[in-house]
Design a protein around this motif. Structure first.
Motif, PDB file in Angstrom:
ATOM      1  N   SER A  94       0.795  -1.233   0.000  1.00  0.00           N
ATOM      2  CA  SER A  94       0.000   0.000   0.000  1.00  0.00           C
ATOM      3  C   SER A  94       0.827   1.283   0.000  1.00  0.00           C
ATOM      4  O   SER A  94       0.361   2.318  -0.476  1.00  0.00           O
ATOM      5  CB  SER A  94      -0.947   0.019   1.213  1.00  0.00           C
ATOM      6  N   CYS A  95       2.029   1.237   0.548  1.00  0.00           N
ATOM      7  CA  CYS A  95       2.824   2.460   0.699  1.00  0.00           C
ATOM      8  C   CYS A  95       4.027   2.509  -0.241  1.00  0.00           C
ATOM      9  O   CYS A  95       4.355   3.579  -0.771  1.00  0.00           O
ATOM     10  CB  CYS A  95       3.314   2.590   2.143  1.00  0.00           C
ATOM     11  N   LEU A  96       4.666   1.380  -0.430  1.00  0.00           N
ATOM     12  CA  LEU A  96       5.902   1.365  -1.203  1.00  0.00           C
ATOM     13  C   LEU A  96       5.719   1.829  -2.655  1.00  0.00           C
ATOM     14  O   LEU A  96       6.566   2.575  -3.164  1.00  0.00           O
ATOM     15  CB  LEU A  96       6.539  -0.027  -1.153  1.00  0.00           C
ATOM     16  N   PRO A  97       4.644   1.421  -3.347  1.00  0.00           N
ATOM     17  CA  PRO A  97       4.497   1.893  -4.737  1.00  0.00           C
ATOM     18  C   PRO A  97       4.464   3.410  -4.866  1.00  0.00           C
ATOM     19  O   PRO A  97       5.122   3.983  -5.751  1.00  0.00           O
ATOM     20  CB  PRO A  97       3.165   1.252  -5.172  1.00  0.00           C
ATOM     21  N   SER A  98       3.716   4.095  -3.989  1.00  0.00           N
ATOM     22  CA  SER A  98       3.665   5.560  -4.068  1.00  0.00           C
ATOM     23  C   SER A  98       4.981   6.182  -3.610  1.00  0.00           C
ATOM     24  O   SER A  98       5.375   7.251  -4.092  1.00  0.00           O
ATOM     25  CB  SER A  98       2.508   6.105  -3.227  1.00  0.00           C
ATOM     26  N   LEU A  99       5.692   5.505  -2.695  1.00  0.00           N
ATOM     27  CA  LEU A  99       6.997   6.004  -2.262  1.00  0.00           C
ATOM     28  C   LEU A  99       7.977   5.987  -3.437  1.00  0.00           C
ATOM     29  O   LEU A  99       8.736   6.937  -3.647  1.00  0.00           O
ATOM     30  CB  LEU A  99       7.519   5.134  -1.110  1.00  0.00           C
ATOM     31  N   LYS A 100       7.934   4.921  -4.233  1.00  0.00           N
ATOM     32  CA  LYS A 100       8.817   4.817  -5.399  1.00  0.00           C
ATOM     33  C   LYS A 100       8.433   5.807  -6.497  1.00  0.00           C
ATOM     34  O   LYS A 100       9.301   6.486  -7.063  1.00  0.00           O
ATOM     35  CB  LYS A 100       8.773   3.388  -5.958  1.00  0.00           C
ATOM     36  N   SER A 101       7.146   5.891  -6.807  1.00  0.00           N
ATOM     37  CA  SER A 101       6.723   6.780  -7.896  1.00  0.00           C
ATOM     38  C   SER A 101       6.976   8.240  -7.545  1.00  0.00           C
ATOM     39  O   SER A 101       7.376   9.043  -8.398  1.00  0.00           O
ATOM     40  CB  SER A 101       5.238   6.558  -8.227  1.00  0.00           C
ATOM     41  N   SER A 102       6.768   8.615  -6.278  1.00  0.00           N
ATOM     42  CA  SER A 102       7.023   9.995  -5.869  1.00  0.00           C
ATOM     43  C   SER A 102       8.514  10.290  -5.836  1.00  0.00           C
ATOM     44  O   SER A 102       8.939  11.413  -6.136  1.00  0.00           O
ATOM     45  CB  SER A 102       6.393  10.271  -4.499  1.00  0.00           C
ATOM     46  N   LEU A 103       9.329   9.296  -5.482  1.00  0.00           N
ATOM     47  CA  LEU A 103      10.774   9.474  -5.529  1.00  0.00           C
ATOM     48  C   LEU A 103      11.225   9.737  -6.959  1.00  0.00           C
ATOM     49  O   LEU A 103      12.059  10.613  -7.218  1.00  0.00           O
ATOM     50  CB  LEU A 103      11.478   8.235  -4.965  1.00  0.00           C
ATOM     51  N   ARG A 421      17.423  26.084  11.215  1.00  0.00           N
ATOM     52  CA  ARG A 421      16.540  26.566  10.138  1.00  0.00           C
ATOM     53  C   ARG A 421      15.940  25.429   9.326  1.00  0.00           C
ATOM     54  O   ARG A 421      14.978  25.642   8.596  1.00  0.00           O
ATOM     55  CB  ARG A 421      17.309  27.489   9.193  1.00  0.00           C
ATOM     56  N   PHE A 422      16.519  24.228   9.395  1.00  0.00           N
ATOM     57  CA  PHE A 422      16.077  23.130   8.545  1.00  0.00           C
ATOM     58  C   PHE A 422      14.784  22.516   9.081  1.00  0.00           C
ATOM     59  O   PHE A 422      14.740  22.046  10.222  1.00  0.00           O
ATOM     60  CB  PHE A 422      17.150  22.045   8.461  1.00  0.00           C
ATOM     61  N   LYS A 423      13.764  22.476   8.235  1.00  0.00           N
ATOM     62  CA  LYS A 423      12.451  21.995   8.674  1.00  0.00           C
ATOM     63  C   LYS A 423      12.339  20.481   8.489  1.00  0.00           C
ATOM     64  O   LYS A 423      11.496  19.970   7.747  1.00  0.00           O
ATOM     65  CB  LYS A 423      11.356  22.723   7.903  1.00  0.00           C
ATOM     66  N   VAL A 424      13.200  19.759   9.199  1.00  0.00           N
ATOM     67  CA  VAL A 424      13.228  18.299   9.036  1.00  0.00           C
ATOM     68  C   VAL A 424      11.959  17.636   9.550  1.00  0.00           C
ATOM     69  O   VAL A 424      11.608  16.526   9.114  1.00  0.00           O
ATOM     70  CB  VAL A 424      14.461  17.699   9.735  1.00  0.00           C
ATOM     71  N   TYR A 425      11.252  18.300  10.455  1.00  0.00           N
ATOM     72  CA  TYR A 425      10.017  17.705  10.973  1.00  0.00           C
ATOM     73  C   TYR A 425       8.796  18.009  10.107  1.00  0.00           C
ATOM     74  O   TYR A 425       7.671  17.681  10.475  1.00  0.00           O
ATOM     75  CB  TYR A 425       9.795  18.138  12.423  1.00  0.00           C
ATOM     76  N   ASP A 426       9.024  18.618   8.945  1.00  0.00           N
ATOM     77  CA  ASP A 426       7.951  18.796   7.972  1.00  0.00           C
ATOM     78  C   ASP A 426       7.955  17.704   6.912  1.00  0.00           C
ATOM     79  O   ASP A 426       7.145  17.740   5.979  1.00  0.00           O
ATOM     80  CB  ASP A 426       8.091  20.156   7.272  1.00  0.00           C
ATOM     81  N   VAL A 427       8.843  16.733   7.035  1.00  0.00           N
ATOM     82  CA  VAL A 427       8.968  15.671   6.025  1.00  0.00           C
ATOM     83  C   VAL A 427       7.892  14.617   6.283  1.00  0.00           C
ATOM     84  O   VAL A 427       8.105  13.610   6.943  1.00  0.00           O
ATOM     85  CB  VAL A 427      10.383  15.053   6.048  1.00  0.00           C
ATOM     86  N   ASP A 428       6.706  14.865   5.733  1.00  0.00           N
ATOM     87  CA  ASP A 428       5.519  14.025   5.946  1.00  0.00           C
ATOM     88  C   ASP A 428       5.132  13.352   4.634  1.00  0.00           C
ATOM     89  O   ASP A 428       4.715  14.011   3.688  1.00  0.00           O
ATOM     90  CB  ASP A 428       4.375  14.900   6.468  1.00  0.00           C
ATOM     91  N   PHE A 429       5.272  12.029   4.582  1.00  0.00           N
ATOM     92  CA  PHE A 429       4.967  11.263   3.376  1.00  0.00           C
ATOM     93  C   PHE A 429       3.490  10.857   3.282  1.00  0.00           C
ATOM     94  O   PHE A 429       3.095  10.221   2.314  1.00  0.00           O
ATOM     95  CB  PHE A 429       5.827   9.996   3.332  1.00  0.00           C
ATOM     96  N   GLY A 430       2.714  11.218   4.279  1.00  0.00           N
ATOM     97  CA  GLY A 430       1.308  10.856   4.260  1.00  0.00           C
ATOM     98  C   GLY A 430       0.910  10.004   5.443  1.00  0.00           C
ATOM     99  O   GLY A 430      -0.277   9.733   5.664  1.00  0.00           O
ATOM    100  N   TRP A 431       1.888   9.565   6.210  1.00  0.00           N
ATOM    101  CA  TRP A 431       1.579   8.809   7.427  1.00  0.00           C
ATOM    102  C   TRP A 431       1.980   9.592   8.682  1.00  0.00           C
ATOM    103  O   TRP A 431       2.200   9.032   9.743  1.00  0.00           O
ATOM    104  CB  TRP A 431       2.261   7.440   7.419  1.00  0.00           C
TER     105      TRP A 431
END
Length: 490
Positions: A94-103, A421-431
């Protein structure tokens, strides 16, 4: 230099670390875990993800003197931890296909990250990032257990965290050095970790965080069925905006770096006694540190630079020196920070520039001054002066940067990786947003990882690698640190 958890009440500490009893408990847990044989993550699959076929022409991007500074250094290794209460099979289906296509879509804009660093053909000294259609990023999917060993702010065994980071190995047969590798490790019904290993010559921290935010946004939008523009991000890769007309700065950098191939230590297995722990400053603590600095400066009738970076780095630097028991009080202590030089040029270099635009900022102070009663003020004054000096840097000064960095590295300096300054906690893949972000590559030198707090505006997270005994010394320093400083502002 480079530069990278619930906050409990402050009964005994202002810069949050686990309470002293928690540290002792963590020590016993760590010792038990070191004795236990813990198997590495099980590899499920390794694939290679490219930008969409035909979307990017073959391109060669010459390395600038900014990029060359990092040519032989260890890659930046980051871990993004996410709660994930589902099975591995759910993730892969459910997650890996969209992770690959978005990458793939993200790499269309950030295509240099799918390329390789190489010597330009028919040259012996011109390095470049080369991309050709079909070049890719290795994406490994793995599965592991014992989530509690790696998730959290408590002192965690570095070797276990390193197992979540992909190797970024040079191809010895053709001399090609991949720029980026990614590993996703699933802890079934507990969480998952996205680990990245990025060669620093390709870009600085601004570029790497921009890439992660872009990848995550595309993935999140695809999961929500929002339509995407063909090119959602515009990235600048033109190196001609970095002036070096006769390549003199490039050649100086290359000459000083000759014979330093062993600076990449990413293949070395970490000592099992080395731990990585997270400490915290809340916004109110930053305010207190600034108050103390200004109060002490007024008493001395001197002018000081008072900023969040100055007071944070100074406070932690003093504790770091005290924790490193091998540092003699008769010696000098050194700091080396990465200074952003985008404002050095006219017009300034955009933050959409995918490359390096940072240089070393080095300072020193007497250990005896740092560990004394005025240590915090002395550290603030030294760091503030160094930051002010950055504003007077001229591009010609870059000819000495590699030499300065290498000389300072031999003096076991303190420094930083990451940025507030780096917004590392904004890295939201949908989960959801990350529950934790670590910079594992800080273990190769005496640097702290710096990031904005994931819990409050104005707070800061600090990551440090210590032995258990050093962790206890640092914790004792923290427990009394701001209590003492708070008496100075009255």
């Amino acid at each position: 230099m480079t530069i990278d958890s619930p906050v409990q009440d402050l009964q005994s500490s202002s810069l949050y670390v686990s309470s002293h009893s928690d540290i002792k408990e963590s020590k016993s847990k760590v010792e038990r875990k070191i004795r236990m044989a813990s198997s590495p993550p099980k590899i499920i699959e390794t694939t290679h993800v490219s930008p969409p076929a035909g979307s990017v022409p073959e391109t060669s991007i010459p390395l600038t003197f900014f990029d060359m500074l990092w040519l032989t250094f260890t890659p930046i290794e980051r871990l993004f931890f996410y709660p994930f209460p589902l099975s591995t099979s759910h993730f892969t289906t459910s997650c890996l296909p969209s992770l690959k296509s978005s990458l793939s879509l993200a790499l269309q804009s950030f295509f240099p990250l799918a390329g390789n660093i190489r010597l330009a053909p028919k040259t012996t000294d011109k390095y470049e990032i080369h991309y050709t259609d079909g070049d890719s990023v290795a994406l490994t999917v793995a599965e592991s257990d014992r989530c509690e060993e790696v998730f959290g702010d408590h002192p965690r065994q570095l070797s276990k965290l390193k197992s979540l980071v992909p190797r970024l190995s040079k191809n010895e047969s053709d001399g090609l050095q991949p720029v980026l590798a990614i590993q996703v490790t699933v802890f079934p019904s507990q969480g998952l970790v996205i680990g990245t290993s990025l060669h620093h010559s390709a870009c600085d921290g601004i570029g790497s965080v921009n890439f992660m935010c872009t990848w995550a946004e595309i993935c999140r939008m695809s999961n929500s069925k929002v339509s995407l523009a063909p090119n959602p991000v515009r990235i600048e890769v033109d190196r001609s905006i970095i002036p070096d007309p006769d390549s003199s700065l490039y050649r100086a950098m290359l000459n000083d770096l000759s014979g330093t191939e062993n600076l990449d230590m990413s293949g070395i297995q970490p000592d099992q006694e080395i731990l990585l722990a997270t400490f915290k400053l809340k916004a109110e603590h930053i305010h207190l540190l600034k108050e103390v600095l200004l109060h002490e400066a007024a008493k001395r009738n001197v002018t000081v630079r008072c900023s969040t970076a100055v007071v944070t780095y100074a406070f932690v630097w003093v504790g770091y020196v005290k924790a490193k028991l091998t540092i003699s009080e008769t010696e000098d202590a050194y700091c080396i920070f990465a200074a952003d030089h985008r404002q050095l040029f006219q017009p300034p270099i955009s933050e959409n520039y995918l490359g390096n635009c940072i240089g070393p900022c080095v300072l020193q102070a007497k250990v005896n001054d740092l560990v004394g009663p005025d240590g915090f003020f002395e550290a603030c004054r030294a760091i503030g002066k160094a930051f002010d000096k950055v504003k007077r840097v001229k591009i010609q000064d870059a000819k000495d940067w590699a030499k300065i960095s290498l000389e300072t590295a031999g003096k076991k300096p303190f420094g930083t990786s990451g940025s507030i300054r780096f917004k590392v906690y904004d890295v939201d893949f949908g989960w959801g947003k990350p529950g934790k972000v670590d910079i594992v590559s800080i273990s190769y030198s005496g640097v702290m990882a710096v990031a904005p707090s994931r819990e409050e505006q104005g707070g800061i997270e600090i990551g440090l690698c210590f032995t258990q005994s050093e962790t206890e010394v640092f914790t004792n320093y923290i427990e009394g640190g701001l209590q003492y400083l708070s008496t100075l502002r009255n």
